[in-house]
Scaffold this active site. Sequence first.
Site, PDB file in Angstrom:
ATOM      1  CE  LYS A   1      -3.827  -2.173   2.419  1.00  0.00           C
ATOM      2  NZ  LYS A   1      -4.517  -2.065   3.599  1.00  0.00           N
TER       3      LYS A   1
ATOM      4  CE  LYS B   1     -15.022  -5.764  -0.296  1.00  0.00           C
ATOM      5  NZ  LYS B   1     -15.926  -6.153   0.390  1.00  0.00           N
ATOM      6  CG  ASP B   2      -7.343  -1.277   3.483  1.00  0.00           C
ATOM      7  OD1 ASP B   2      -7.245  -0.068   4.081  1.00  0.00           O
ATOM      8  OD2 ASP B   2      -6.991  -1.940   4.264  1.00  0.00           O
ATOM      9  NE  ARG B   3      -8.800   7.072   5.296  1.00  0.00           N
ATOM     10  CZ  ARG B   3      -8.511   7.983   6.083  1.00  0.00           C
ATOM     11  NH1 ARG B   3      -8.592   7.863   7.578  1.00  0.00           N
ATOM     12  NH2 ARG B   3      -8.159   9.286   5.747  1.00  0.00           N
ATOM     13  CG  HIS B   4      -4.914   3.738   3.965  1.00  0.00           C
ATOM     14  ND1 HIS B   4      -4.724   5.142   3.632  1.00  0.00           N
ATOM     15  CD2 HIS B   4      -5.247   3.784   5.253  1.00  0.00           C
ATOM     16  CE1 HIS B   4      -4.924   5.683   4.918  1.00  0.00           C
ATOM     17  NE2 HIS B   4      -5.337   4.790   5.951  1.00  0.00           N
TER      18      HIS B   4
END
Length: 368
Positions: A29, A98-101
Site C-alpha cells: 500500500k 473494505k479497506d480505506r487505503h
Amino acid sequence: MSKPEANVKNWRLDWPVSGGVRVARAQLKTVPEDFRVSEVLEEFPEQAESSGVLSVTGEGEHLCLRIEKVGDNTEFVAGELAALAGCRSFDVGFCGLKDRHAVTSQWFSLYRPGMMSDDMALIEQVSERWLVKSAHRSVRKLRRGDHQGNHFVITLRQVNADRECVEDALGRLKVQGAPNYFGPQRFGFAGGNLDRAVHIDPAALNRGGGQGKRRGRGRGAGKSGGGRDDRKNVLYFSAARSWLFNEVLADRVAEGSWTVPLPGEPSEHPTGPLWGDGGTGAGGEAEQRERETVAQTPELASLFLATRMKPERRPLVAMAKDLSWNWLDDGDLELDFFLEPGQYATTVLGDIFELEDMSLGQHNKQHG
C-alpha cells in the site's frame, strides 16, 4: 466495567507461517492503487463500462449500487449514502468491510420502496462523490457475507529477496493455501482489545449481543441497553474469540497438521473453533487438543462460560484461488487472486512476505 490499568499480558500477535520463515520483505500500500479489491456478487449483472451509459436493472424495494471508492472506509460511505438517500443508516446494506487505503469496488443496498422514478437523480448525486459502476434493484437488503468473495490485484514494492525463493513460496501458496489467521489489527494496538476483553462485565456482554443472536435490528440494536459501550464489549469479545482461534491454528501450523482434518472435526475440511458456550463444536482428538490450547489462556476462556454464544467453526486454510503473479520492470511484484468471504489478503501474503504497510505511516501523518 472496570478499566485495566496496564496490559494484562504480552499477547502473541504474530503466529507461525507455513514455511517456517517468511522468504522476503516487501512494502504494501505505498499508494492506494497498489491494493485493488473488487467484490464479486454473482446475482447482480455487471454493466459494460465502455458504454458510458448507466441504467438501473431489476426490480424490488432496494436500490443496489456498485461503487468504486478511494480513501473512504465502508461504514463511512454507508453513512453518507444514507444521508443522500434520506433513509436510516440501518437501511443501507453491504456485504463486507473494505479497506480505506485502497481502490475498492463494492455493492451497497439502499431501502427505497416506491421511489424507482428517482433512482437516476440519486445516482447523479452519488456520482459527484464516487464512481457508480452499476445499479440494480433487488427485493432484499444486502447483508454480511452475501458476496461470493473478493478479487485482489496487489502490487508489492521494494521486494527484498531471492526471486527463485519467492517463486517457490508462491507456488506452494497456490497449491496448499495459507493459514487462515485473523489479522493483528483485530486485536488493537499491543493487544489492547484483548486486555479490555478480560475486564468485560458478562452481564453487559449478554445485553450487547454476545449471545450469538442479534437483538433488535442490526445497528439500532443496543439502544435500549448500554449503546456504544455494549457495542464495544461485543468488539472486545470478538477479538478474544478470534485470538483463541489463531492460537489453535498456530499449534496446528507448528506441527504441520493444519491442511488436514483431525479425528472429531465436524467437516471433511480442516477447521478450528470460534469458541462459545460449551467450547468447541468438535469431538474426539480435535476437541481434546482445542480445549488444551484454550485452557492455556484461562482469562479469555472464562468469558465464554458467562455468555450464550453458540460455538462455530472456521476453515484453517485460506485458498488464494486463481493465483498468478508478474514481476514488473522495476522489480516490484504484482499478484492477482480471489479469496472467499472472511479471508484476508494481508494474512495470505503475510505467510510469505514480511510486509511493511506504508498506509500506516500515511495515516499517522494525517492524524498526528
